[in-house]
Design a protein around this motif. Structure first.
Motif, PDB file in Angstrom:
ATOM      1  N   SER A  50       0.876  -1.299  -0.082  1.00 28.34           N
ATOM      2  CA  SER A  50      -0.035  -0.042  -0.176  1.00 28.34           C
ATOM      3  C   SER A  50       0.901   1.313  -0.009  1.00 28.34           C
ATOM      4  O   SER A  50       0.506   2.467  -0.666  1.00 28.34           O
ATOM      5  N   GLN A  92      -7.065   0.989  -0.405  1.00 27.97           N
ATOM      6  CA  GLN A  92      -7.305  -0.162   0.077  1.00 27.97           C
ATOM      7  C   GLN A  92      -8.605  -0.001   0.817  1.00 27.97           C
ATOM      8  O   GLN A  92      -9.404  -0.748   0.820  1.00 27.97           O
ATOM      9  N   ASP A 176      -5.673  -1.106  -5.103  1.00 24.15           N
ATOM     10  CA  ASP A 176      -5.214  -1.781  -3.893  1.00 24.15           C
ATOM     11  C   ASP A 176      -6.269  -2.574  -3.398  1.00 24.15           C
ATOM     12  O   ASP A 176      -7.455  -2.338  -2.832  1.00 24.15           O
ATOM     13  N   GLU A 177      -5.858  -4.052  -3.237  1.00 17.90           N
ATOM     14  CA  GLU A 177      -6.932  -5.081  -2.937  1.00 17.90           C
ATOM     15  C   GLU A 177      -8.364  -5.008  -3.138  1.00 17.90           C
ATOM     16  O   GLU A 177      -9.196  -4.775  -2.418  1.00 17.90           O
TER      17      GLU A 177
HETATM   18 MG   LIG Z   1      -2.203  -2.691   1.986  1.00 18.74          MG
END
Ligand SMILES: [Mg+2]
Ligand SMILES: Nc1ncnc2c1ncn2[C@@H]1O[C@H](COP(=O)(O)OP(=O)(O)O)[C@@H](O)[C@H]1O
Lengths: 250, 347
Positions: A50, A92, A176-177
């Motif tokens: 991240s 994220q 991010d994810e």
């Molecule tokens: Mg992360």
């Protein structure tokens, strides 16, 4: 900047370090994303994924090193400038605007390219309509465009945020994810939704689901404790001994 | 998260409140005596100041404790022109007031809003408060502008040689200006520009990653609000017939904050309601308890601000309506094309 392996590079991260007080989150990372490639970024929790994405987007300033985007050094550029240059991201933590409608969320994202005067006169409200609806249709959010974004399910909120990032027609998308907290079906759907963007833009994606990465990514970088453990074509990297040691059996 | 149902987006209350207030204000002078006409005219003028604060705080998230500064400087500029240069035409003085408010707010914006780093809310609040305080002190000590006493006995405003006397004429004049500016702000806050402001209010940090230069938006809003405060200050000076240092200072600045918090932030109409209600309460309370009434008023304000952060208007207006709708599906645009046409079944 040197183009790698024929294809010209969109993103070039060189020697990026990020130090928080005493903690070294990134210890000198190199990363290249080439044009129209899908690049996966994996690594254990806390390995700096991240932080790397934030440094690229401008949410964090690297302690050291440079970030090049489309041939320009953007290390000192503000997030707004990076965005205008063609970078889009999803953090994220999902950050849609819950009190605005689904439609207005996307409108807010796409109209950012317009001048303040055009927005004062609401000049692009009509011209942007089709682009917004297209995006909503693609992400299956078109059935209630005037629904509050905050009333969507978690998975839908993630899609909405990807839709917002993509509606801006970026050259590079940072995710991010994006599938965190999604059901297996929703994950598969997300993979399908992302596949067609390859024609228009490059992708740098942080993801824990290795099957997902294997399905969509051409290249893969593995981070561990703020350092690149391995990087290269997905098949080769995921089978390398170093990676297995650092990541899969960590 | 409040559940969104089809009905919440359709039941709109604010247009009704606006319509009822407009009719009420248009007819009021026919029903009441001069005292109340002056009383309500003052509320219109301070209502402009409340709009100015609501715009910066309720729409752009700038906590300004300096709106009186723009109000007061504009008032002083007009008063000096009227007394030293004999200019009384509203066609000159109103633009001067607007310009004064604009210029001073731009100066303050460069100091506290448009810096390299994103300023915190507290920094902006203290910065604007300090500006207001310093200029009030300056005015108190500067004999050219009358020092402590300010500038009394201003001549009346004129329009093509006719005097605009306090009373019904000034009343309708102030109402017309208030209505015009209100409509302008209504249009502004519901435009695509208004959508950016909604984004700033909700997730300021996120918006910058779309490519918005948030500081610039804040600067523009702050300047527009300064311009409106200036107009308000000019009108106030000639309605009351004098300007004084109190019209520049933190006391009035804070009073405006309370007007808007009491009536309801981020609705425009809330500020107008806040001014009317607080002034009415103050008047009646002071009749009942000559010395202690501010205590009662203070408690009342405290209760509303603590238990109803959305202000009085929050009893009638849903959060959904307050935030609003901006795109193709905005209520104003809905009749053009029914969104239901796009409804398709999803698996
Ligand atoms: Mg992360
Ligand atoms: N703002 C911050 N302040 C201090 N430490 C941080 C901050 N952000 C991240 N870190 C630390 O940096 C390391 C990398 O974090 P992060 O990039 O979020 O990892 P990942 O996304 O790979 O899980 C972690 O040890 C985390 O605790």
């Amino acid at each position: 900047m040197n183009p790698t392996s024929g294809a010209s590079s969109v993103l070039e991260v060189r020697g990026v370090k990020k130090i928080y007080a005493t903690l070294t989150a990134l210890g000198g990372v190199d990363l290249t994303v080439t044009e129209r490639s899908f690049h996966g970024l994996i690594g254990p929790n806390g390995s700096g994924k991240s932080t790397l994405l934030k440094s690229i987007a401008g949410a964090e300033t690297p302690t050291e090193g440079t970030v090049g985007f489309l041939g320009n050094d953007i290390t000192q550029a503000t997030p707004a400038e990076r965005s205008r240059a063609g970078m889009s991201l999803k953090f994220q933590i999902t950050s849609i605007l819950p009190m605005l409608s689904v439609y207005d969320n996307v409108l807010l994202a796409v109209q950012a390219q317009d001048s303040m005067l055009a927005l004062l006169l609401s000049r692009t409200r009509e011209p942007l309509h089709h682009r917004i609806m297209d995006m909503l249709v693609q992400f299956r959010l078109d059935y209630r465009p005037d629904e509050l974004a905050g009333a969507l399910s978690h998975g839908q909120q993630q899609w909405l945020e990807i839709a917002m990032a993509l509606a801006r027609e970026p050259k590079l998308l940072l995710l991010d994810e994006p599938t965190a907290g999604m059901s297996p079906q929703e994950r598969r759907a997300t993979g399908k939704l992302l596949a067609p963007i390859r024609e228009r833009c490059s992708l740098l994606i942080v993801e824990h689901d290795l099957d997902f990465i294997r399905d969509i990514c051409d290249t893969l970088t593995v981070l561990d404790q703020g350092l690149v453990v391995d990087s290269g074509p997905t098949q080769i990297v995921q089978n390398s001994a170093k990676v297995k040691e650092a990541y899969f059996h960590a | 998260m409040p559940p969104a149902t089809a009905s919440t987006s359709k039941r709109r209350v604010i247009p009704w409140i606006e319509g009822i207030l407009l009719v009420l204000f248009l007819l009021l002078p026919l029903a009441v005596d001069d005292f109340w006409v002056l009383f309500v005219t003052r509320a219109f003028i301070l209502g402009l100041l409340a709009l100015s604060f609501d715009l910066v705080w309720g729409y752009a998230g700038i906590l300004s404790f300096g709106q009186a500064l723009f109000f007061g400087v504009a008032g002083y500029c007009c008063a000096l022109l009227a007394t030293k240069a004999g200019i009384t035409s509203i066609l000159v003085l109103l633009p001067v007031a607007a310009l004064a408010g604009l210029v001073v707010s731009l100066m303050l914006a460069f100091l506290v809003i448009l810096g390299k780093r994103v300023p915190t809310t507290v920094f902006v609040a203290l910065g604007t408060l300090t500006g207001s305080y310093v200029v009030e002190r300056l005015a108190r000590g500067w004999s050219y502008v009358g020092g402590q006493n300010g500038i009394p006995s201003l001549p009346r405003l004129t329009l093509f040689g006719h005097e605009i006397a306090e009373g019904p004429v000034y009343y309708y004049f102030a109402l017309a200006i208030l209505a015009l500016i209100y409509l302008g702000l209504r249009w502004l806050t519901r435009s695509q520009f208004g959508l950016v402001l909604a984004g700033i209010r909700e997730q300021e940090a996120r918006i910058t990653f779309f490519g918005y230069h948030v500081q610039n938006y804040k600067g523009v809003v702050f300047a527009i609000a300064g311009l409106i405060a200036g107009i308000s200050g000019g009108l106030y000076a000639f309605h009351e017939g004098y300007v004084g240092p109190g019209q520049l200072g933190p006391v009035l600045s804070t009073q405006v904050v309370l007007y808007v918090l009491f009536g309801g932030v981020g609705t425009l109409i809330g500020g107008i309601i806040g001014v009317s209600m607080i002034d009415l309460f103050s008047y009646y309370l002071s009749q009942i308890w000559e010395t202690g009434w501010p205590i009662v008023l203070g408690l009342l304000l405290l209760i509303v601000v603590m238990f109803k952060p959305t202000g009085l208007i929050g009893f009638l207006v849903t959060a959904r309506e307050r935030v609003g709708s901006f795109g193709r599906f905005a209520p104003e645009l809905k009749d053009a094309k029914k969104p239901q046409a796009a409804a398709t079944e999803t698996p």
